[in-house]
Design an enzyme around this catalytic site. Structure first.
Site, PDB file in Angstrom:
ATOM      1  N   CYS A   1       0.851  -1.581   0.166  1.00  0.00           N
ATOM      2  CA  CYS A   1       0.548  -0.142  -0.337  1.00  0.00           C
ATOM      3  C   CYS A   1       0.847   1.283  -0.008  1.00  0.00           C
ATOM      4  CB  CYS A   1      -1.542   0.133   1.416  1.00  0.00           C
ATOM      5  SG  CYS A   1      -1.984  -1.227   0.868  1.00  0.00           S
ATOM      6  N   TYR A   2       1.879   1.230   0.445  1.00  0.00           N
ATOM      7  CA  TYR A   2       3.022   2.924   0.264  1.00  0.00           C
ATOM      8  C   TYR A   2       3.814   2.870  -0.640  1.00  0.00           C
ATOM      9  CZ  TYR A   2       6.459  -0.700   2.892  1.00  0.00           C
ATOM     10  OH  TYR A   2       7.075  -1.920   3.073  1.00  0.00           O
TER      11      TYR A   2
END
Length: 352
Positions: A146-147
């Site tokens: 997700c990052y």
């Protein structure tokens, strides 16, 4: 030398699978207590829609769907769809971006995706379909979770700061719904409840406009590697998202050293633009509580979560796109979380 995020284009598939998934997931739970807990958590998730590249003409978990019980698909079948659908969805996001800013003269392409593998890489496929010059320099960021949007925009910033004439096209594309797992485990079903498909595209250059991308920051939380896992199996990629994640995030944000890195010494109350990865309702609430933010600080993140669910790396890009279309931001912070457990981000501000 500054680097500027000029605009973001977004795209989601046309098939809303959120309610179909809830119906399927509830059937996997045999205990009344677990079923009641799932219903309560689904109702409180803050998600109204999640979109999928799977065919719109059927329920993916129905008798004729991709996840029909009598022929649960292997990883190869899932990657076959990824190889076709991921570039197509990415191109739709680029088309949306092209309606906002000129995309001539692209010198670099940075692509982030963690929901599939294909070779030649998705970066090469996209470059060919966009008819980019063969000399275009490419970077493929894979399996960061997700990052990864932070890593992609950070990479674009580094490129522009070292090559002021660079015009960097940044793309994130995730097809999370290709990885549904046959399980009756409540925690796994609640994790899968969050995820949908989406793509985003952004232009980063040295010319002023949009958001000025500021100092990046990153940290990995100690003894947290098992809290978020993304395991390649014979039946797709299995996500493990521990219920401990929001609490560990809250603890990390309460660390003065991390808060200093994230805000550059400002009080969180002085930040007038928060772009926080919409990983789930409980994660957004943990961020709010830890930083003592006003109630409306994460409204853009909550809107993205409601409309799209968690699209892994594309989620933060959707949040930034909403902020770009909103009021001027003088002190912004972008923040995302993912496997590790890691927290990464950068500061930003509206261009002068």
């Amino acid at each position: 030398m500054s680097a500027f995020l000029h605009a973001i284009g977004t795209a989601v598939p046309h098939h809303d699978v959120h309610q179909a998934f809830i119906g399927w997931a509830r059937q996997q739970l045999t205990g009344a207590r677990e079923a009641a807990l799932f219903d309560r958590m689904a109702g409180r998730a803050g998600i109204a829609h999640r979109w999928s590249v799977l065919p719109q003409t059927s329920d993916p978990t129905g008798p004729d769907g991709f996840y029909a019980a009598d022929r649960w698909p292997g990883t190869a079948a899932r990657m076959d769809i990824y190889a076709q659908a991921a570039p197509a969805l990415a191109i739709r996001a680029v088309d949306d971006l092209a309606g906002k800013v000129p995309l001539n003269g692209i010198t670099h392409l940075v692509v982030a995706s963690c929901t599939g593998f294909v070779a030649p890489g998705i970066d090469q496929i996209i470059a060919a379909r966009l008819d980019l010059l063969p000399s275009t320099e490419r970077v493929l960021i894979g399996f960061m979770g997700c990052y990864a949007a932070v890593a992609a925009l950070r990479t674009a910033r580094h490129i522009v700061r070292s090559e002021p004439a660079a015009r960097v096209l940044v793309i994130t594309v995730e097809l999370s719904t290709l990885h549904l797992q046959a399980t009756g485990d409540l925690e796994a079903l609640l994790a899968m409840l969050q995820f949908g498909d989406g793509a985003a595209a952004a232009l980063v250059t040295g010319a002023s406009g949009g958001f000025d991308l500021g100092q990046p920051f990153a940290t990995t939380l100690p003894e947290s590697a098992e809290l978020i896992r993304w395991t390649v199996t014979d039946h797709g990629f299995a996500m493990h998202l521990s219920g401990e994640v929001p609490g560990r995030i809250a603890a990390a944000l309460a660390d003065p050293a991390f808060a200093l890195a994230a805000t550059g010494g400002m009080s969180p109350a002085a930040v007038d633009g928060w772009a926080v990865h919409a990983g789930g309702r409980s994660i957004l609430e943990a961020v709010e509580r830890s930083l003592d933010l006003p109630d409306d600080s994460l409204s853009a993140s909550r809107a993205v979560l409601s409309d799209n669910g968690n699209m892994s790396s594309s989620t933060l890009m959707f949040v930034l796109a909403r902020l770009l279309d909103g009021p001027r931001i003088d002190q912004g912070v972008a923040l995302a979380f993912g496997p590790g457990l890691a927290a990464e981000g950068f500061r930003f501000a509206s261009a002068a």
